[in-house]
Design a protein around this motif. Structure first.
Motif, PDB file in Angstrom:
ATOM      1  N   MET A 107     -10.366  -4.713   7.726  1.00 39.42           N
ATOM      2  CA  MET A 107      -9.945  -3.372   7.333  1.00 39.42           C
ATOM      3  C   MET A 107     -10.004  -2.428   8.523  1.00 39.42           C
ATOM      4  O   MET A 107      -9.089  -1.624   8.743  1.00 39.42           O
ATOM      5  CB  MET A 107     -10.827  -2.856   6.192  1.00 39.42           C
ATOM      6  N   ARG A 108     -11.053  -2.534   9.323  1.00 38.90           N
ATOM      7  CA  ARG A 108     -11.159  -1.715  10.527  1.00 38.90           C
ATOM      8  C   ARG A 108     -10.001  -1.997  11.489  1.00 38.90           C
ATOM      9  O   ARG A 108      -9.422  -1.080  12.070  1.00 38.90           O
ATOM     10  CB  ARG A 108     -12.490  -1.983  11.228  1.00 38.90           C
ATOM     11  N   VAL A 118      -3.707   3.213   5.724  1.00 42.30           N
ATOM     12  CA  VAL A 118      -4.857   3.102   4.831  1.00 42.30           C
ATOM     13  C   VAL A 118      -4.683   1.895   3.915  1.00 42.30           C
ATOM     14  O   VAL A 118      -3.655   1.757   3.250  1.00 42.30           O
ATOM     15  CB  VAL A 118      -5.021   4.388   3.997  1.00 42.30           C
ATOM     16  N   LEU A 170     -12.331   6.702   0.006  1.00 43.07           N
ATOM     17  CA  LEU A 170     -12.536   6.963   1.427  1.00 43.07           C
ATOM     18  C   LEU A 170     -14.011   7.138   1.782  1.00 43.07           C
ATOM     19  O   LEU A 170     -14.460   6.651   2.826  1.00 43.07           O
ATOM     20  CB  LEU A 170     -11.739   8.204   1.849  1.00 43.07           C
ATOM     21  N   ASN A 180       0.831  -1.206   0.000  1.00 43.61           N
ATOM     22  CA  ASN A 180       0.000   0.000   0.000  1.00 43.61           C
ATOM     23  C   ASN A 180       0.864   1.254   0.000  1.00 43.61           C
ATOM     24  O   ASN A 180       0.385   2.346  -0.321  1.00 43.61           O
ATOM     25  CB  ASN A 180      -0.955   0.008   1.190  1.00 43.61           C
ATOM     26  N   TRP A 225      -6.833  -0.322  10.119  1.00 43.64           N
ATOM     27  CA  TRP A 225      -6.931   1.131  10.271  1.00 43.64           C
ATOM     28  C   TRP A 225      -6.729   1.541  11.720  1.00 43.64           C
ATOM     29  O   TRP A 225      -6.009   2.497  12.012  1.00 43.64           O
ATOM     30  CB  TRP A 225      -8.303   1.611   9.778  1.00 43.64           C
ATOM     31  N   GLU A 226      -7.377   0.815  12.641  1.00 49.21           N
ATOM     32  CA  GLU A 226      -7.345   1.215  14.053  1.00 49.21           C
ATOM     33  C   GLU A 226      -6.028   0.862  14.739  1.00 49.21           C
ATOM     34  O   GLU A 226      -5.501   1.655  15.528  1.00 49.21           O
ATOM     35  CB  GLU A 226      -8.515   0.569  14.799  1.00 49.21           C
ATOM     36  N   GLY A 269      -3.498   0.376  -1.288  1.00 46.23           N
ATOM     37  CA  GLY A 269      -4.183   1.317  -0.418  1.00 46.23           C
ATOM     38  C   GLY A 269      -4.975   2.374  -1.159  1.00 46.23           C
ATOM     39  O   GLY A 269      -5.231   3.447  -0.609  1.00 46.23           O
ATOM     40  N   LYS A 323      -2.825   2.104  11.890  1.00 41.39           N
ATOM     41  CA  LYS A 323      -2.894   3.508  11.456  1.00 41.39           C
ATOM     42  C   LYS A 323      -2.437   3.689  10.009  1.00 41.39           C
ATOM     43  O   LYS A 323      -1.810   4.684   9.659  1.00 41.39           O
ATOM     44  CB  LYS A 323      -2.062   4.418  12.380  1.00 41.39           C
TER      45      LYS A 323
END
Length: 317
Positions: free
Chosen positions: A263-264, A273, A308, A45, A267-268, A304, A271
């Motif tokens: 994916m969550r 994308v 969005l 990504n 991201w969490e 990535g 950090k």
């Protein structure tokens, strides 16, 4: 060109090095805890144009003769290969003609235009993509660079796993997402030559499970193309499938809900994308924890280039 061997992959790597990023390998204690294993993410990504596709497209364009390259290059792609080929063409001072389904994410269309690629939109079917590209190639004389069913492309994609094996020792399992099979077949070949003790597994959306069905039937099955993982909605090719059938142990399928959950998590916890197609391998690990418990797992984070607005909507539904 025959199926890429060790020497071919090494040569491709040296050829493209001036034009790509050597992407980082990242780990996350939080993700490891959630997955129950040790995961090493090869972060494509962070690659040029935001996806591993920069590798294969660059190698394919550099492998053309000067006369072939002068007429331009053409392809059909939902986005990442399109951007990668447009970029490679611009670097080499030639034109790119890109057939894209009208439903392709706008972020990927903008990427193509940013590299001066000329876009020809078509209906979102393989037949429409292929027939439109045939017309474009006939009109322009451009060299067709298939998104995945091309040995130069496969050799370029293999360099991502090659870099991972050079950086991380003793990987038990490596997992790549599968759509048309360019990244997976390249990963399988790199594993065969550079880390033969490593098992290769593919991950695929349940709504586009043609690779899973193809492995069962022994022949290329058509894709159903029903998943949020828009980069994986193509069937295998006659060059990718034999490599996959011989070198990939199994295909694990995951639901769209499992993809969103993975994916969550990235991201969490990390950090960074990532796009839905990119996290399908992680979703497979989270779904099959017992299979990977305590193992050292390599995952190719393929890209990535996420829309969005669409991604945020998925997260809140």
């Amino acid at each position: 060109m025959p199926i890429p061997d060790r020497t071919t992959i090494e040569a491709a790597h040296e050829r493209i090095k001036p034009y790509i990023h050597h992407t980082p390998v990242m780990t996350s204690a939080g993700v490891d805890e959630a997955a129950g294993c040790h995961i090493f993410f090869k972060c494509e990504n962070f690659q040029k144009i935001g996806a591993f596709k920069a590798r294969g497209a660059m190698n394919a364009v550099l492998s053309l003769s000067d006369a072939e390259r002068a007429k331009g290059v053409g392809t059909h792609s939902s986005g990442n290969h399109a951007q990668a080929l447009a970029r490679a063409a611009k670097i080499m001072g030639t034109k790119s003609y890109i057939v894209m389904p009208r439903t392709a994410p706008e972020v990927k269309k903008r990427g193509v235009r940013g590299f001066d690629g000329e876009i020809f939109e078509c209906e979102p079917t393989l037949a429409a993509r292929e027939s439109t590209l045939a017309e474009v190639v006939k009109k322009t004389g451009a060299a067709e660079i298939h998104p995945f069913n091309n040995y130069e492309v496969i050799a370029g994609q293999a360099t991502a796993a090659k870099e991972l094996f050079e950086e991380v020792n003793d990987i038990d399992v490596i997992i790549a997402p599968v759509g048309g099979g360019g990244l997976l077949s390249g990963t399988a070949l790199a594993t065969k030559y550079f880390s033969p003790k490593t098992t290769v597994i593919a991950a695929e959306p349940e709504g586009a499970d043609d690779a899973f069905r193809s492995m069962q039937s022994g022949k290329i099955e058509p894709s159903q193309s029903n998943s949020i993982a828009d980069g994986l909605l193509t069937s295998l090719g006659d060059k990718t499938f034999p490599i996959i059938r011989e070198n990939v142990k199994e295909v694990i399928t995951v639901s769209d809900a499992e993809i969103v959950s993975a994916m969550r998590l990235v991201w969490e916890r990390m950090k960074i994308v990532v796009e839905p197609s990119c996290v399908v391998p992680l979703a497979a690990v989270l779904k099959s924890k017992a299979k990977f418990a305590g193992k050292r797992v390599g995952i190719i984070l393929s890209g990535g280039n996420v829309d969005l607005e669409r991604a945020l909507k998925l997260m809140t539904e």
